[in-house]
Write an enzyme that holds these catalytic residues in place. Structure first.
Site, PDB file in Angstrom:
ATOM      1  N   GLY A  41       0.770  -1.243   0.000  1.00 61.23           N
ATOM      2  CA  GLY A  41       0.000   0.000   0.000  1.00 61.23           C
ATOM      3  C   GLY A  41       0.796   1.286   0.000  1.00 61.23           C
ATOM      4  O   GLY A  41       0.349   2.294  -0.543  1.00 61.23           O
ATOM      5  N   ASP A 100      -4.972   1.685  10.875  1.00 61.34           N
ATOM      6  CA  ASP A 100      -6.361   1.385  11.213  1.00 61.34           C
ATOM      7  C   ASP A 100      -6.376   0.846  12.647  1.00 61.34           C
ATOM      8  O   ASP A 100      -6.380   1.612  13.609  1.00 61.34           O
ATOM      9  CB  ASP A 100      -6.884   0.378  10.182  1.00 61.34           C
ATOM     10  CG  ASP A 100      -8.349   0.012  10.377  1.00 61.34           C
ATOM     11  OD1 ASP A 100      -8.994   0.571  11.264  1.00 61.34           O
ATOM     12  OD2 ASP A 100      -8.848  -0.854   9.631  1.00 61.34           O
ATOM     13  N   LYS A 128      -6.951   6.307  10.810  1.00 57.99           N
ATOM     14  CA  LYS A 128      -8.376   6.213  11.115  1.00 57.99           C
ATOM     15  C   LYS A 128      -8.606   6.587  12.569  1.00 57.99           C
ATOM     16  O   LYS A 128      -8.059   5.957  13.481  1.00 57.99           O
ATOM     17  CB  LYS A 128      -8.885   4.792  10.851  1.00 57.99           C
ATOM     18  CG  LYS A 128      -9.131   4.524   9.384  1.00 57.99           C
ATOM     19  CD  LYS A 128      -9.877   3.225   9.173  1.00 57.99           C
ATOM     20  CE  LYS A 128      -9.996   2.940   7.685  1.00 57.99           C
ATOM     21  NZ  LYS A 128     -10.582   1.609   7.433  1.00 57.99           N
ATOM     22  N   PHE A 149     -14.076   2.513   4.879  1.00 53.54           N
ATOM     23  CA  PHE A 149     -13.037   1.787   4.147  1.00 53.54           C
ATOM     24  C   PHE A 149     -12.685   2.578   2.897  1.00 53.54           C
ATOM     25  O   PHE A 149     -13.546   2.882   2.082  1.00 53.54           O
ATOM     26  CB  PHE A 149     -13.516   0.384   3.773  1.00 53.54           C
ATOM     27  CG  PHE A 149     -12.394  -0.489   3.306  1.00 53.54           C
ATOM     28  CD1 PHE A 149     -11.572  -1.143   4.211  1.00 53.54           C
ATOM     29  CD2 PHE A 149     -12.141  -0.645   1.948  1.00 53.54           C
ATOM     30  CE1 PHE A 149     -10.519  -1.934   3.782  1.00 53.54           C
ATOM     31  CE2 PHE A 149     -11.085  -1.433   1.509  1.00 53.54           C
ATOM     32  CZ  PHE A 149     -10.271  -2.076   2.431  1.00 53.54           C
ATOM     33  N   VAL A 150     -11.405   2.915   2.773  1.00 54.97           N
ATOM     34  CA  VAL A 150     -10.980   3.766   1.661  1.00 54.97           C
ATOM     35  C   VAL A 150     -10.072   3.007   0.694  1.00 54.97           C
ATOM     36  O   VAL A 150      -9.418   2.030   1.072  1.00 54.97           O
ATOM     37  CB  VAL A 150     -10.258   5.033   2.179  1.00 54.97           C
ATOM     38  CG1 VAL A 150     -11.230   5.948   2.909  1.00 54.97           C
ATOM     39  CG2 VAL A 150      -9.075   4.675   3.076  1.00 54.97           C
ATOM     40  N   ARG A 162      -5.750   0.349  -6.446  1.00 55.23           N
ATOM     41  CA  ARG A 162      -4.527   0.990  -5.943  1.00 55.23           C
ATOM     42  C   ARG A 162      -4.078   2.151  -6.821  1.00 55.23           C
ATOM     43  O   ARG A 162      -3.391   3.061  -6.367  1.00 55.23           O
ATOM     44  CB  ARG A 162      -3.376  -0.021  -5.876  1.00 55.23           C
ATOM     45  CG  ARG A 162      -3.528  -1.096  -4.807  1.00 55.23           C
ATOM     46  CD  ARG A 162      -2.202  -1.819  -4.633  1.00 55.23           C
ATOM     47  NE  ARG A 162      -2.321  -3.116  -3.994  1.00 55.23           N
ATOM     48  CZ  ARG A 162      -2.332  -3.304  -2.667  1.00 55.23           C
ATOM     49  NH1 ARG A 162      -2.241  -2.282  -1.851  1.00 55.23           N
ATOM     50  NH2 ARG A 162      -2.435  -4.519  -2.172  1.00 55.23           N
TER      51      ARG A 162
HETATM   52  P1  IMP Z   1      -4.085  -2.211  10.771  1.00 53.36           P
HETATM   53  O1  IMP Z   1      -3.143  -3.304  11.163  1.00 53.36           O
HETATM   54  O2  IMP Z   1      -5.501  -2.533  11.150  1.00 53.36           O
HETATM   55  O3  IMP Z   1      -3.665  -0.839  11.259  1.00 53.36           O
HETATM   56  O4  IMP Z   1      -4.164  -2.178   9.194  1.00 53.36           O
HETATM   57  C1  IMP Z   1      -3.056  -2.018   8.447  1.00 53.36           C
HETATM   58  C2  IMP Z   1      -3.273  -2.374   6.999  1.00 53.36           C
HETATM   59  O5  IMP Z   1      -4.630  -2.714   6.701  1.00 53.36           O
HETATM   60  C3  IMP Z   1      -2.965  -1.202   6.127  1.00 53.36           C
HETATM   61  O6  IMP Z   1      -1.591  -1.108   5.842  1.00 53.36           O
HETATM   62  C4  IMP Z   1      -3.810  -1.494   4.904  1.00 53.36           C
HETATM   63  O7  IMP Z   1      -3.131  -2.355   4.026  1.00 53.36           O
HETATM   64  C5  IMP Z   1      -5.030  -2.201   5.454  1.00 53.36           C
HETATM   65  N1  IMP Z   1      -6.173  -1.268   5.634  1.00 53.36           N
HETATM   66  C6  IMP Z   1      -6.685  -0.788   6.773  1.00 53.36           C
HETATM   67  N2  IMP Z   1      -7.718   0.030   6.555  1.00 53.36           N
HETATM   68  C7  IMP Z   1      -7.864   0.082   5.216  1.00 53.36           C
HETATM   69  C8  IMP Z   1      -8.780   0.796   4.338  1.00 53.36           C
HETATM   70  O8  IMP Z   1      -9.659   1.576   4.721  1.00 53.36           O
HETATM   71  N3  IMP Z   1      -8.598   0.565   2.999  1.00 53.36           N
HETATM   72  C9  IMP Z   1      -7.649  -0.258   2.496  1.00 53.36           C
HETATM   73  N4  IMP Z   1      -6.777  -0.923   3.270  1.00 53.36           N
HETATM   74  C10 IMP Z   1      -6.890  -0.760   4.624  1.00 53.36           C
HETATM   75 MG    MG Z   2      -4.038  -3.748   1.958  1.00 53.95          MG
END
Ligand code: IMP
Ligand code: MG
Length: 175
Positions: A41, A100, A128, A149-150, A162
């Site tokens: 990402g 997130d 977020k 969700f973005v 992407r």
């Molecule tokens: P976390 O571990 O929950 O903080 O999420 C980390 C990873 O989840 C990010 O690097 C993204 O790849 C994916 N992610 C989290 N939220 C989103 C979203 O809203 N859109 C797309 N990918 C997300």
């Molecule tokens: Mg991802």
């Protein structure tokens, strides 16, 4: 994007990354930086942010998997590709697309700290609001967004979207 709306425009992203680049340039004055992009990402943020940093910069990448096709975090982090460089004694700036739950970053920060970098900070284009299940200190935040969700600008839904030049929100029925 046929079934979605623009949340953050291309111009807004460019402007914010320029500001973040200037801040990073000031903060690391006189030092060199190892920017570590978290694949997949963060590849776009990394490319655009790095071009706004006026310092000697080296690049490395890590690939982790945290989500499958689902839009909720699994809490399971797998390292698919580790760093190529040693980070001991280096000033490391991790570059992420989005924080997130924070679980991915929490795991990565803990793992990388064991390698004794001189410093380690985090830059994320998006954070977020109120979604963190573990506290993660984001030194440089692009934008704070809601729980939606973005996609776009590096972020995917099931590996698609992407390449959108902006951050968009998918309509519920397209998820
Ligand atoms: P976390 O571990 O929950 O903080 O999420 C980390 C990873 O989840 C990010 O690097 C993204 O790849 C994916 N992610 C989290 N939220 C989103 C979203 O809203 N859109 C797309 N990918 C997300
Ligand atoms: Mg991802």
């Amino acid at each position: 994007m046929e079934t979605g709306r623009v949340l953050i425009s291309e111009e807004q992203i460019a402007e914010r990354l320029r500001e973040m680049g200037e801040e990073i340039t000031r903060d690391y004055e006189g030092r060199s930086l190892l920017m570590v992009g978290i694949l997949r990402g963060a590849f776009m943020v990394m490319a655009d942010l790095a071009r706004r940093v006026r310092l000697p910069v080296e690049f490395d990448f890590m690939a982790v998997a945290s989500y499958g096709a689902a839009t909720k975090t699994s809490g399971v982090v797998r390292i698919l590709k580790d760093l190529d460089e040693e980070i001991a004694g280096r000033h490391v700036l991790l570059v992420e697309d989005i924080v997130d739950s924070g679980l991915t970053l929490d795991y990565l920060l803990k793992t990388l700290r064991l390698r004794r970098p001189a410093s380690m900070e985090l830059a994320s284009l998006l954070v977020k609001k109120d979604m963190q299940r573990v506290p993660v200190e984001v030194r440089y935040t692009g934008f704070t967004i809601g729980p939606e969700f973005v996609v776009g600008y590096g972020l995917d839904f099931d590996q698609v979207y992407r390449n959108l030049p902006y951050i968009g929100v998918l309509d519920q029925h397209s998820l």
